[in-house]
Design an enzyme around this catalytic site. Structure first.
Site, PDB file in Angstrom:
ATOM      1  N   LYS A  24      33.603  43.327   7.270  1.00 20.20           N
ATOM      2  CA  LYS A  24      34.442  42.221   7.724  1.00 20.20           C
ATOM      3  C   LYS A  24      35.130  42.623   9.027  1.00 20.20           C
ATOM      4  O   LYS A  24      36.057  43.421   9.036  1.00 20.20           O
ATOM      5  CB  LYS A  24      35.512  41.880   6.676  1.00 20.20           C
ATOM      6  CG  LYS A  24      36.086  40.498   6.912  1.00 20.20           C
ATOM      7  CD  LYS A  24      37.551  40.353   6.572  1.00 20.20           C
ATOM      8  CE  LYS A  24      38.469  40.791   7.644  1.00 20.20           C
ATOM      9  NZ  LYS A  24      38.404  40.096   8.938  1.00 20.20           N
TER      10      LYS A  24
ATOM     11  N   VAL B 205      48.499  45.730   5.291  1.00 18.83           N
ATOM     12  CA  VAL B 205      47.234  45.202   4.749  1.00 18.83           C
ATOM     13  C   VAL B 205      46.546  46.276   3.889  1.00 18.83           C
ATOM     14  O   VAL B 205      46.050  45.983   2.793  1.00 18.83           O
ATOM     15  CB  VAL B 205      46.297  44.704   5.881  1.00 18.83           C
ATOM     16  CG1 VAL B 205      44.923  44.350   5.329  1.00 18.83           C
ATOM     17  CG2 VAL B 205      46.903  43.472   6.561  1.00 18.83           C
TER      18      VAL B 205
ATOM     19  N   GLU C 230      42.966  54.245   7.725  1.00 17.23           N
ATOM     20  CA  GLU C 230      43.773  54.731   8.853  1.00 17.23           C
ATOM     21  C   GLU C 230      44.646  53.568   9.277  1.00 17.23           C
ATOM     22  O   GLU C 230      44.136  52.477   9.562  1.00 17.23           O
ATOM     23  CB  GLU C 230      42.874  55.209   9.995  1.00 17.23           C
ATOM     24  CG  GLU C 230      42.028  56.435   9.631  1.00 17.23           C
ATOM     25  CD  GLU C 230      42.842  57.636   9.157  1.00 17.23           C
ATOM     26  OE1 GLU C 230      44.002  57.783   9.578  1.00 17.23           O
ATOM     27  OE2 GLU C 230      42.325  58.413   8.338  1.00 17.23           O
TER      28      GLU C 230
ATOM     29  N   CYS D 125      46.705  52.513  18.060  1.00 18.42           N
ATOM     30  CA  CYS D 125      47.516  53.033  16.951  1.00 18.42           C
ATOM     31  C   CYS D 125      48.240  54.291  17.392  1.00 18.42           C
ATOM     32  O   CYS D 125      49.289  54.625  16.882  1.00 18.42           O
ATOM     33  CB  CYS D 125      46.625  53.314  15.761  1.00 18.42           C
ATOM     34  SG  CYS D 125      45.156  54.211  16.236  1.00 18.42           S
TER      35      CYS D 125
ATOM     36  N   GLU E  98      56.826  49.760  14.013  1.00 16.54           N
ATOM     37  CA  GLU E  98      55.650  49.636  14.886  1.00 16.54           C
ATOM     38  C   GLU E  98      55.601  48.213  15.430  1.00 16.54           C
ATOM     39  O   GLU E  98      55.508  47.259  14.660  1.00 16.54           O
ATOM     40  CB  GLU E  98      54.360  49.936  14.118  1.00 16.54           C
ATOM     41  CG  GLU E  98      53.142  49.887  15.022  1.00 16.54           C
ATOM     42  CD  GLU E  98      51.802  49.989  14.282  1.00 16.54           C
ATOM     43  OE1 GLU E  98      51.607  49.261  13.288  1.00 16.54           O
ATOM     44  OE2 GLU E  98      50.957  50.794  14.711  1.00 16.54           O
TER      45      GLU E  98
END
Ligand code: NAD
Length: 543
Positions: A212, A269, A293, A327, A425
């Site tokens: 996905k 998520v 990750e 990230c 973040e």
């Protein structure tokens, strides 16, 4: 089949092309950008090697030029997600039975296609669809993708060569089997390379995959899928199913054959997927392997002995390249009080000069953030910083989403080390600095270590060797990837295996043997060449 102990062919990191004016790569990229920017793309699902168009579509936008959409993509719903799982399982037996070197060869071929004939196309698709500059797109969509596809076979070979000891009279072997079932790969928008690695790493190890992709990186991701097909990947080994995350996960995570989740994206998520899997644990045939990750709140720590010029470049590139949407992007900066006034003034002046605009204009250093949700989630932080007594904005702080989702490169000085932009973040071009008291270095290191729940990347900038040693030691649990006198971004496959701890993920180091180990289920086989024929042991004999 030949009897041979084969070695994966050598692999070196793919060098980045410079795209300087007048270079041949610049010319071919510019003509590809011209063709692609005209739009009209229509991206289908790919299930069992067949293209599928559903009744539901989404737009493929250019984040830096909203008036020029690139096309549309078809969305999978629950029925297509089921079909993708079935197609994967149908392909499984044959794919798993193919020798490892044949599987590796498919992906080595894909690497050559990407480094060669598809180079300009993949760079252009990543630039337009994900708003990356030519340089950022080249190091991601070409260099890192190719490195994953060329170097992972080297790690496979090392895994398969790892065998147990045997005594004379026995032979102990390890069979490296793919996991029983299928792997569900869920990829983020921000790196075409991650979109390449998450499905292909398990596939190389003999697994079948339901992939996905993120809805904001569809164009480059579909191109990858087409390259795998051209490279000879059999139908059904990787199935490309864009669409709503929860609809597709609802199906994939409800199948007893779920053998693994290969995820990169936000911590929230990943946590929700982990919880869903935990809640359904009793339905699975095996314990699914969970590799994720996730987020980061990455730091740059300037020691009092730091070279300010080195620190300035590390901060500018580390925080603002790709609009801070790595990230690993630096988002908190610690400066000793004595150095802070001059350093922050110089940094703010440099940040104000960074050219930002459409990525097709090669003079720009920055493009737009990925979508409206991202723009809208970052702006309130800037507004609160502007109104706060605990912070002041030294550069940027504004945004405009009229033509595209443009956010100025922003530098905030926090007067409170726990100010919200030091901890949360934001995933945008916002760097928050804090001036620490250099008379208590132990307290400063503790602050860096404890301020955020994440532990992904960080940098220590220092000249004094004792300070480097102290900083690396004190911050060893604060980052999975620590840099000395460098920016905290730009990990290279095979050279800086990537991944973090704490809320940053399971630290299964993408682009290394550690990651590939998660996609194999070792089976031990002992064969006895001298089986005993007497059940009594000698000690049982009479005197
Ligand atoms: P995201 O979490 O919003 O999305 C990641 C993927 O999950 C996308 O494909 C998305 O569609 C999907 N998704 C969202 N909700 C879902 C659901 N309920 N079920 C199933 N799938 C769902 O992240 P993003 O915005 O694409 O990427 C940014 C985040 O990724 C940042 O937090 C960043 O730090 C992180 N990231 C981490 C690394 C790393 O290596 N640690 C690398 C890149 C990005």
């Amino acid at each position: 089949m030949n009897d041979a102990i084969l070695r994966a062919p050598p692999a070196e990191n793919e060098p980045a092309l410079a795209y300087a004016p007048g270079s041949p790569e610049r010319a071919s990229l510019e003509s590809e950008l011209g063709r692609m920017a005209a739009g009209g793309f229509e991206v289908p699902l790919v299930i069992g090697g067949r293209e599928l168009r559903t009744g539901q579509t989404g737009a493929i936008l250019r984040p830096d030029r909203l008036s020029a959409p690139l096309g549309l993509y078809y969305k999978a719903g629950p029925a297509e997600a089921q079909a993708a799982v079935e197609a994967a399982l149908a392909a499984k037996r044959e794919w798993a039975a193919i020798p490892w070197e044949e599987r590796a060869a498919v992906f080595r071929r894909a690497a050559s296609l990407i480094a060669g004939k598809y180079r300009a196309k993949l760079v252009a698709a990543t630039m337009l669809g994900q708003s990356k500059t030519a340089r950022e797109a080249e190091i991601d969509a070409i260099c890192e993708v190719v490195d994953f596809l060329r170097l992972n076979p080297r790690f496979m070979e090392r895994i398969y060569a790892e065998q147990p000891e045997s005594l004379t009279g026995e032979w102990n072997r390890i069979a490296y089997r793919p996991l029983e079932g299928f792997v569900y790969a869920v990829t983020p928008f921000n790196f075409t390379a991650i979109a390449a690695n998450l499905p292909t790493a398990p596939a190389m190890m003999g697994n079948v995959v339901v992939w996905k992709p993120a809805s904001t990186s569809i164009l480059s991701n579909y191109l990858l899928m087409k390259v795998y097909e051209e490279a000879g990947l059999p139908p059904g080994v990787i199935n490309f199913v864009p669409g709503g995350g929860s609809a597709i996960s609802g199906v994939a995570l409800s199948r007893p054959e779920l053998a693994g989740l290969h995820f990169t994206g936000s911590t929230s998520v990943f946590n929700s997927l982990w919880k869903e899997i935990a809640a359904k644990l009793s339905i699975y045939r095996s314990y699914p392997r969970l590799v994720g990750e996730t987020g980061g709140k990455d730091f740059i720590f300037l020691d009092p002995s730091a070279d300010p010029e080195v620190a300035l470049v590390a901060a500018l590139r580390g925080a603002y390249e790709y609009q801070g949407q790595k990230c690993s992007a630096a988002s908190r900066l610690y400066v000793p009080k004595g150095l802070a006034p001059s350093f922050l003034e110089a940094l703010a002046a440099a940040a104000r000069q960074l050219p930002m605009g459409e990525v097709t204009d090669f003079r720009n250093f920055m493009g737009a953030v990925i979508d409206e949700a991202s723009f809208d989630s970052i702006m309130p932080y800037l507004e609160r910083a502007r109104g706060s007594k605990s912070a002041r904005i030294l550069a940027g702080g504004a945004g405009d989403k009229g033509q595209g989702y443009f956010l100025e490169p922003s530098l905030i000085e926090a007067l409170d080390p726990r100010f919200e932009t030091m901890e949360t973040e934001l995933f945008g071009p916002v760097l928050t600095a804090y001036a620490y008291d250099e008379s208590d270095m132990a307290a400063a290191y503790r602050l860096v270590d404890a301020t955020s729940p994440y532990a992904l990347t960080g940098s220590v900038i220092a000249r004094d060797r004792r300070a480097i040693l102290r900083g690396v030691e004190a911050l060893r649990e604060a980052a999975g990837n620590l840099y000395v006198n460098d920016k905290p971004t730009g990990a290279v496959v095979g050279r800086q295996p990537f991944g973090g701890m704490r809320a940053s993920g399971t630290n299964d180091k993408a682009g290394s043997l550690v990651n590939l180990m998660r996609w194999t289920s070792p089976g031990a086989i002992k064969e006895n060449f001298d089986p005993p024929t007497e059940w009594r042991y000698p000690y049982m004999g009479g005197d």
